[in-house]
Design a protein around this motif. Structure first.
Motif, short mmCIF file in Angstrom:
data_model
loop_
_atom_site.label_atom_id
_atom_site.label_comp_id
_atom_site.label_asym_id
_atom_site.label_seq_id
_atom_site.Cartn_x
_atom_site.Cartn_y
_atom_site.Cartn_z
N GLN A 214 0.84 -1.20 0.00
CA GLN A 214 0.00 0.00 0.00
C GLN A 214 0.87 1.25 0.00
O GLN A 214 0.57 2.24 -0.66
N ARG B 23 -18.30 -7.89 -1.65
CA ARG B 23 -17.14 -6.99 -1.67
C ARG B 23 -17.07 -6.23 -2.98
O ARG B 23 -16.47 -5.14 -3.04
N ASP C 264 -9.93 -5.73 -3.70
CA ASP C 264 -10.54 -4.56 -3.08
C ASP C 264 -9.73 -4.05 -1.91
O ASP C 264 -9.95 -2.94 -1.43
N ASN C 265 -8.73 -4.83 -1.44
CA ASN C 265 -7.90 -4.39 -0.31
C ASN C 265 -6.76 -3.48 -0.74
O ASN C 265 -6.02 -2.99 0.12
N ASN D 253 -8.66 -1.16 -6.72
CA ASN D 253 -10.01 -0.94 -6.22
C ASN D 253 -10.58 0.31 -6.88
O ASN D 253 -10.19 1.44 -6.54
N VAL E 45 -12.02 3.05 -4.55
CA VAL E 45 -11.01 3.86 -3.87
C VAL E 45 -10.35 4.83 -4.84
O VAL E 45 -10.12 6.00 -4.50
N TRP F 169 -10.55 -6.90 6.88
CA TRP F 169 -10.33 -6.28 5.58
C TRP F 169 -11.43 -5.28 5.21
O TRP F 169 -11.14 -4.27 4.54
N VAL G 3 -10.34 -1.37 4.16
CA VAL G 3 -10.82 -0.62 3.00
C VAL G 3 -11.53 0.66 3.43
O VAL G 3 -11.22 1.76 2.95
N ASN G 4 -12.47 0.54 4.35
CA ASN G 4 -13.26 1.70 4.76
C ASN G 4 -12.44 2.73 5.52
O ASN G 4 -12.55 3.93 5.28
N LEU H 160 -8.39 3.22 3.27
CA LEU H 160 -8.38 3.58 1.85
C LEU H 160 -9.46 4.59 1.50
O LEU H 160 -9.18 5.60 0.84
#
Length: 621
Positions: A19, A137, A195-196, A201, A204, A435, A439-440, A443
């Motif tokens: 990331q 997801r 999606d992570n 994603n 994002v 996870w 994401v929430n 990201l």
């Protein structure tokens, strides 16, 4: 397992490193110095470059400040959830290594392939495609409307199915090792989900474009706060205050020992059942799961049903509890029962044990029976409690010899930091409890919700190391509690077949911590009149289900059935909460009503108490 790119043996640390490199790529793209004059910013409109540059500076400054040690917690690294826990779980990670090495490389290559598509300009078709695999997801239209992202997540889902299926088909290994392999495979494929990751994603990416990177700045604040705290945050940490908007049922602490406080709640009816109720919550969590907001509180509901309610609030372990073992918790339950009996002048109590405290209550009942003192407990109710651990579910993936040794090494000063236990339970539902929040929170930079149950879930307690190690070894590994006299406590052998106390057993149909099939097995080991109820939902929501909510359902049937499947086949379904059914069961045991006065009202005239509920032990960290 080692990430070949970074050389890092910690999968979550490798995730953070990836990331970070993704952030650097974006930073390089929107930093003016990174482009030659006249270069286009790429396939997206980057907006006001001053805003992007400012976001980049904030990201860089926050991370450098944290890495310099300004944000590090006192006393060294904290057990961040789930990074440090992944290290703790090296045993089953290694068990998965041989079986997954080829597949993992295949997945990595596949993900890199589809990441390469992101640099290409893909025409929008305008029609939402019909895709063969569904997963929430990827429910946002952005995952379907762009063919590259549609192919990306569909390829991932296909590979994920293949990995899990391959692990399930492995032959020639011990069944427990195979179960660990399947569990590890699921954990790994969930971590690898596109999606992570920032660059794979589309939701994002769009949020990043729309906010000019401010979502990443906000997410970085969340990440650094969690790294500093040593625990993943699920809810707004400032939304709830004990005694103010949760755990507010009126009562007093009437007894205290180095191990627990005993809370008595004030009556809300003019008359109460003569036989009082004492509740033993698990000491791996705070007691107020049974006293959240008034609309969810089992304690308040029970008080309003005309019961005199006592609750044990266990002390979170510290160095003073380094020698605490299971015997101490059994003695504590007996002491609480006797204090309540003496305080109100009653012959017996009704008792409730939740989860591990229910397991302990079963041992307590067996000891009292062996001593000829069974009449101190008029009835015993068990919330999602196991005594037979043969079918104990996914938690068994964490109790082989190597993992027990690792857990022991983490117990500093004689106790295990509660954040490790929280990480264990989170990993059991990694997709929802890890996870999803990565994401929430990190990201998308979403604000935390105000959710009382999630607040409780993150309010961790420390565990005495000696008790924890013996419990895992003797019960989860050895399953000794169901072997007559294989264990003893406080000098008395434990034989569950001695228990003739009337028993009510509640299990959650979707419980992943104490599976219903495991809880059911208690009916095979006790000799008293037993009522089994299967509730809808899981380990928490299946218990905490106020009748006013009108949620879920429960099943009643033949407790003498041969198996849980047979029970379910002949069971009757009832809509709503099982609480009224339990209250009717208590009433059916007999007992008169008495005036709610004297010491039935804690802190009344001449009654010396210690402090107001919820007490100080529940607030200690």
């Amino acid at each position: 397992m080692t990430d070949e790119t970074t050389g890092n043996s910690d999968p979550f640390a490798a995730f953070l490193d990836y990331q970070g490199r993704s952030l650097q790529e974006i930073w390089d793209q929107f930093t003016p110095a990174a482009r030659k004059d006249g270069d286009a910013p790429g396939a997206v409109a980057w907006g006001d470059m001053a805003d992007w540059a400012d976001a980049g500076r904030k990201l860089q400054a926050m991370w450098l400040e944290f890495m310099s040690g300004a944000g590090a917690p006192a006393g060294g690294p904290a057990p961040f959830d789930p990074a440090q826990f992944m290290l703790m779980s090296q045993g089953w990670m290694e068990a998965a290594q041989d079986g997954l090495a080829a597949q993992a490389r295949l997945a990595e290559d596949g993900v890199k392939l589809w990441q390469g598509l992101l640099g290409a300009s893909v025409a929008q078709t305008g029609a939402e495609p019909e895709l063969p695999r569904k997963d929430r997801r990827f429910s946002d239209p952005a995952w379907r409307n762009n063919p590259a992202f549609a192919l990306l997540h569909q390829t991932y889902l296909m590979l994920a199915e293949y990995f899990v299926s391959a692990a399930q088909r492995v032959e020639g290994v011990d069944p427990e090792k195979k179960e660990q392999l399947v569990f590890a495979t699921r954990a790994l494929v969930e971590a690898m989900s596109p999606d992570n990751f920032l660059l794979t994603n589309p939701v994002v990416l769009q949020r990043t474009i729309d906010t000019k990177g401010e979502n990443l700045v906000k997410g970085m604040r969340h990440l650094i706060a969690d790294l500093t705290r040593g625990q993943l945050t699920h809810t707004d940490p400032d939304a709830f205050r004990l005694g103010e908007n949760i755990a507010i049922t009126p009562g007093k602490v009437v007894h205290q020992t180095p191990l627990f406080q005993l809370i008595q709640y004030s009556p809300s009816t003019k008359e109460v059942l003569e036989t009082p109720l004492v509740i033993f919550p698990p000491w791996i969590n705070r007691f107020y799961i049974l006293d959240l907001t008034p609309k969810k509180s089992f304690i308040k509901w029970a008080v309003d049903q005309g019961l005199t309610v006592f609750v044990v609030s266990w002390k979170s372990a510290d160095a003073s509890m380094r020698d605490v073992v299971w015997d101490d918790y059994i003695r504590a339950q007996i002491e609480a029962i006797d204090v309540v009996r003496e305080r109100l002048g009653t012959k017996s109590v009704h008792a409730i044990g939740y989860c591990v405290a229910g397991t302990t209550l079963a041992a307590t009942l067996a000891i009292l029976a062996r001593r000829g003192e069974a009449d101190r407990v008029a009835s015993a109710t068990f919330f999602t409690a196991q005594v037979d651990f043969e079918q104990a579910g996914e938690l068994r993936n964490f109790i082989d010899d190597g993992q027990l040794e690792m857990i022991g090494s983490l117990a500093q000063d004689g106790y295990l930091d509660g954040r490790y236990m929280a990480a264990t339970f989170n990993l059991l539902r990694g997709r929802d409890l890890i996870w999803n929040y990565v994401v929430n929170n990190y990201l998308l930079g979403e604000d935390y919700p105000a959710f009382d149950l999630l607040h409780w879930n993150g309010d961790v307690t420390n565990l005495p190391a000696k008790w924890h190690a013996a419990y895992l070894r003797d019960l989860y590994q050895g399953n000794k509690l169901v072997v007559p006299d294989a264990l003893e406590a406080d000098g008395t052998p434990i034989d569950l077949t001695k228990i003739e106390t009337p028993i009510y057993i509640q299990a959650g149909r979707e419980d992943h911590i104490a599976p219903a099939a495991s809880v059911w097995r208690m009916t095979r080991h006790v000799r008293g009149d037993t009522t089994f109820v299967l509730a809808g939902s899981g380990h928490i929501a299946g218990v905490v289900n106020h009748p006013d909510a009108g949620k879920y359902q429960y099943w009643t049937g033949d407790t003498t059935a041969v198996s849980l499947d047979d029970f379910v086949a002949g069971a009757t379904e009832h809509k709503g909460s099982w609480w009224p059914h339990w209250r009717a069961w208590i009433e059916g045991l007999g007992g008169k009503m008495v005036a709610a006065k004297g010491r039935r009202v804690p802190g009344g005239n001449g009654d010396k108490v210690i402090e107001d509920a919820p007490g100080s032990y529940v607030k200690a960290r």
